[in-house]
Design a protein around this motif. Structure first.
Motif, PDB file in Angstrom:
ATOM      1  N   HIS A 312       0.823  -1.212   0.000  1.00 58.51           N
ATOM      2  CA  HIS A 312       0.000   0.000   0.000  1.00 58.51           C
ATOM      3  C   HIS A 312       0.854   1.258   0.000  1.00 58.51           C
ATOM      4  N   GLU A 313       1.862   1.279   0.865  1.00 62.93           N
ATOM      5  CA  GLU A 313       2.690   2.488   0.946  1.00 62.93           C
ATOM      6  C   GLU A 313       3.512   2.688  -0.318  1.00 62.93           C
ATOM      7  N   SER A 314       3.951   1.601  -0.935  1.00 56.20           N
ATOM      8  CA  SER A 314       4.661   1.737  -2.200  1.00 56.20           C
ATOM      9  C   SER A 314       3.745   2.285  -3.284  1.00 56.20           C
ATOM     10  N   LEU A 315       2.501   1.823  -3.298  1.00 56.71           N
ATOM     11  CA  LEU A 315       1.548   2.320  -4.286  1.00 56.71           C
ATOM     12  C   LEU A 315       1.270   3.805  -4.109  1.00 56.71           C
ATOM     13  N   THR A 316       1.324   4.288  -2.870  1.00 56.87           N
ATOM     14  CA  THR A 316       1.125   5.732  -2.669  1.00 56.87           C
ATOM     15  C   THR A 316       2.257   6.539  -3.293  1.00 56.87           C
ATOM     16  N   LEU A 317       3.445   5.926  -3.420  1.00 57.36           N
ATOM     17  CA  LEU A 317       4.543   6.608  -4.108  1.00 57.36           C
ATOM     18  C   LEU A 317       4.262   6.706  -5.607  1.00 57.36           C
ATOM     19  N   PHE A 318       3.626   5.689  -6.162  1.00 60.63           N
ATOM     20  CA  PHE A 318       3.211   5.770  -7.567  1.00 60.63           C
ATOM     21  C   PHE A 318       2.192   6.886  -7.748  1.00 60.63           C
ATOM     22  N   GLU A 319       1.277   6.994  -6.795  1.00 62.42           N
ATOM     23  CA  GLU A 319       0.282   8.065  -6.851  1.00 62.42           C
ATOM     24  C   GLU A 319       0.969   9.426  -6.790  1.00 62.42           C
ATOM     25  N   LYS A 320       1.956   9.547  -5.917  1.00 64.54           N
ATOM     26  CA  LYS A 320       2.700  10.795  -5.797  1.00 64.54           C
ATOM     27  C   LYS A 320       3.437  11.137  -7.088  1.00 64.54           C
ATOM     28  N   ALA A 321       3.941  10.109  -7.771  1.00 69.10           N
ATOM     29  CA  ALA A 321       4.680  10.317  -9.018  1.00 69.10           C
ATOM     30  C   ALA A 321       3.766  10.599 -10.203  1.00 69.10           C
ATOM     31  N   GLY A 322       2.466  10.444 -10.012  1.00 72.62           N
ATOM     32  CA  GLY A 322       1.541  10.657 -11.116  1.00 72.62           C
ATOM     33  C   GLY A 322       1.230   9.380 -11.873  1.00 72.62           C
ATOM     34  N   PHE A 323       1.421   8.247 -11.199  1.00 73.50           N
ATOM     35  CA  PHE A 323       1.215   6.931 -11.795  1.00 73.50           C
ATOM     36  C   PHE A 323       2.083   6.765 -13.036  1.00 73.50           C
ATOM     37  N   MET A 324       1.600   6.062 -14.055  1.00 70.09           N
ATOM     38  CA  MET A 324       2.519   5.497 -15.035  1.00 70.09           C
ATOM     39  C   MET A 324       2.982   6.452 -16.135  1.00 70.09           C
ATOM     40  N   ASP A 325       2.220   7.463 -16.475  1.00 67.60           N
ATOM     41  CA  ASP A 325       2.603   8.298 -17.613  1.00 67.60           C
ATOM     42  C   ASP A 325       3.933   9.010 -17.384  1.00 67.60           C
ATOM     43  N   ALA A 326       4.068   9.686 -16.254  1.00 66.23           N
ATOM     44  CA  ALA A 326       5.307  10.407 -15.965  1.00 66.23           C
ATOM     45  C   ALA A 326       6.476   9.440 -15.819  1.00 66.23           C
ATOM     46  N   LEU A 327       6.231   8.330 -15.153  1.00 68.47           N
ATOM     47  CA  LEU A 327       7.291   7.339 -14.971  1.00 68.47           C
ATOM     48  C   LEU A 327       7.734   6.751 -16.304  1.00 68.47           C
ATOM     49  N   ARG A 328       6.786   6.494 -17.175  1.00 65.48           N
ATOM     50  CA  ARG A 328       7.120   5.912 -18.466  1.00 65.48           C
ATOM     51  C   ARG A 328       7.950   6.883 -19.315  1.00 65.48           C
ATOM     52  N   ASN A 329       7.606   8.142 -19.300  1.00 68.61           N
ATOM     53  CA  ASN A 329       8.370   9.121 -20.079  1.00 68.61           C
ATOM     54  C   ASN A 329       9.828   9.162 -19.639  1.00 68.61           C
ATOM     55  N   LYS A 330      10.045   9.177 -18.328  1.00 69.74           N
ATOM     56  CA  LYS A 330      11.424   9.177 -17.840  1.00 69.74           C
ATOM     57  C   LYS A 330      12.106   7.852 -18.149  1.00 69.74           C
ATOM     58  N   SER A 331      11.380   6.762 -18.014  1.00 69.98           N
ATOM     59  CA  SER A 331      11.959   5.446 -18.262  1.00 69.98           C
ATOM     60  C   SER A 331      12.493   5.322 -19.679  1.00 69.98           C
ATOM     61  N   LYS A 332      11.737   5.805 -20.650  1.00 71.87           N
ATOM     62  CA  LYS A 332      12.182   5.727 -22.044  1.00 71.87           C
ATOM     63  C   LYS A 332      13.458   6.525 -22.254  1.00 71.87           C
ATOM     64  N   THR A 333      13.558   7.671 -21.602  1.00 70.14           N
ATOM     65  CA  THR A 333      14.769   8.483 -21.746  1.00 70.14           C
ATOM     66  C   THR A 333      15.955   7.817 -21.053  1.00 70.14           C
ATOM     67  N   LEU A 334      15.714   7.237 -19.875  1.00 73.11           N
ATOM     68  CA  LEU A 334      16.787   6.540 -19.166  1.00 73.11           C
ATOM     69  C   LEU A 334      17.355   5.389 -19.992  1.00 73.11           C
ATOM     70  N   THR A 335      16.477   4.543 -20.524  1.00 69.29           N
ATOM     71  CA  THR A 335      16.973   3.401 -21.293  1.00 69.29           C
ATOM     72  C   THR A 335      17.609   3.844 -22.603  1.00 69.29           C
ATOM     73  N   SER A 336      17.079   4.884 -23.209  1.00 66.29           N
ATOM     74  CA  SER A 336      17.690   5.397 -24.447  1.00 66.29           C
ATOM     75  C   SER A 336      19.089   5.942 -24.171  1.00 66.29           C
ATOM     76  N   TYR A 337      19.244   6.603 -23.032  1.00 61.85           N
ATOM     77  CA  TYR A 337      20.564   7.110 -22.673  1.00 61.85           C
ATOM     78  C   TYR A 337      21.517   5.961 -22.370  1.00 61.85           C
TER      79      TYR A 337
END
Length: 427
Positions: A312-337
């Motif tokens: 539950h507490e880990s999921l609240t961190l996803f909520e804080k991050a804005g769930f998957m859209d923001a995380l996915r955008n950064k993830s694509k840049t990280l792996t591309s780099y």
């Protein structure tokens, strides 16, 4: 984006990162008082700083309330799973009614196959990816044997073409259609653990349904990693662990998805338990199983309070991050780099010392880059660990590096590239 191979550029990306503050929510392993660059979130996510407090709160509830904790206190255990459902649903693209936290991954895979693998007549075979994670292989083998079939006959594996590491979607779809009159179930991983390939789950689902099969996914490496739309893609069922990208702790609680179209299907078999019984009548202790509505009706055992509290507490961190859209955008840049940094190392070495076997197209991968060293792969991996870069070694020859957008930085990527170059020059 045009990348640069220098520390100033990496730090400039970190300075622009809207998720940079999320890094401070986690604890990094250390050796000799120096933290690791942690690139192993695809195996076990880092510990959120709040984890100890969360567990202590539940231990205090147990201490102060004892059995009354099921119904009393700020977080009564009897209904605690419902708080998780609200946060789980956006992670996998579902409604809260379609998801439920329970058990562990392979247990849930078995329970869901009881419902969705129902061989009849000629339609008794299962299609899966070749080289799936071993637990999936073992679960599927045992299920077909349980139904009286030979695994060598009843399981069809789709393999990459000769000399390739990545499965082509057209080959998956073609195999499904070629064996259409024999297939009862299509069961794939969402992301292949070895290569990091993100399968076209929607195309696989459409192909499976076109031949009258049920379609399910093991999302161990996909949930919390890539944006999913299980409901909209019309997936029949799925399950996942929460201790990789969702940081719920070793052996953390699993989750299931069952599409709402199956809620009223009384022909589905299921293994029943008290906790899946209709909630309004559960304490009447009557014979005759009546399932609770939705995915909750697949529950068997009671709420696992401590693992659920961590999840539950880990999921609240996803909520804080804005769930998957923001995380996915950064993830694509990280792996591309990371792709860029590895290729730059190869250029400086004058050869392809590091062969990337993860899809080049960022839409076909998650937060993982798998590489095969031309020589001395295990020596290279051990050198990374000795120098505070912790990735993952997979036999026979693959180094998996997983930059997680929740807590990894672009400087992490650059420093890893420095080490890959240095160790290749030294051996």
């Amino acid at each position: 984006m045009i990348f640069e191979n220098n520390i100033a550029f990496a730090r400039s990306l970190d300075a622009q990162d809207s998720l940079a503050e999320m890094r401070s929510e986690f604890l990094f392993p250390e050796q000799n008082n120096k933290p690791f660059i942690y690139l192993c979130g695809n195996s076990l996510g880092l510990q959120p700083k709040v984890a100890k407090e969360v567990l202590q709160r539940q231990l205090d509830n147990w201490k102060n309330l004892a059995v009354e904790g099921w119904f009393d206190g700020q977080e009564p255990w009897m209904f605690y799973h419902k708080e998780l459902k609200k946060l789980m649903a956006p992670i996998v693209g579902a409604s809260p009614a379609e998801v439920c936290p329970m058990n562990t991954l392979t247990v849930n895979l078995h329970l869901l196959m009881v419902s969705f693998y129902q061989p009849k007549g000629k339609k008794y075979k299962i299609i899966m990816e070749a080289g799936a994670f071993p637990s999936d292989q073992y679960a599927i083998e045992s299920q077909v044997r349980f139904h009286g079939f030979n695994a060598d006959d009843a399981i069809i594996e789709v393999k990459p073409r000769e000399g390739e590491y990545i499965l082509r979607t057209e080959d998956i779809v073609k195999t499904i259609k070629e064996h259409g009159n024999e297939i009862a179930l299509v069961l794939f991983g969402g992301i292949n653990y070895f290569t990091g390939q993100w399968f076209d789950m929607q195309a696989i689902t459409v192909a499976g349904h076109s031949i009258g099969a049920k379609v399910g996914f093991d999302l161990a490496h996909a949930a919390g990693n890539v944006p999913l739309k299980l409901h909209d893609w019309d997936v029949d069922f799925a399950c996942w662990c929460s201790y990789k990208y969702q940081n719920s702790g070793p052996g953390g609680i699993s989750g299931i998805f069952v599409h709402e179209k199956h809620f009223s299907d009384t022909n589905l078999h299921r293994f029943a338990g008290w906790w899946g019984y209709n909630e309004s009548k559960r304490f009447k202790m009557e014979k005759g199983f009546i399932p609770e509505a939705g995915a909750d009706g697949w529950q068997i055992s009671c709420t696992q309070v401590m693992p659920m509290a961590l999840y539950h507490e880990s999921l609240t961190l996803f909520e804080k991050a804005g769930f998957m859209d923001a995380l996915r955008n950064k993830s694509k840049t990280l792996t591309s780099y990371l792709f860029y940094i590895i290729n730059e190392a190869n250029k400086e070495l004058g050869e392809e010392q590091y062969k990337i076997i993860t899809p080049q197209n960022e839409e076909d991968r998650g937060a993982q880059v798998s590489i095969i060293a031309k020589a001395n792969g295990k020596v290279i991996f051990d050198h990374l660990v000795a120098n505070h870069v912790l990735g993952d070694w997979r036999e026979p020859n693959v180094i998996r590096l997983s930059p997680v957008p929740m807590y990894n930085s672009f400087e992490d990527i650059y420093r890893t590239g420095e080490l890959l170059l240095a160790v290749a020059r030294s051996i």
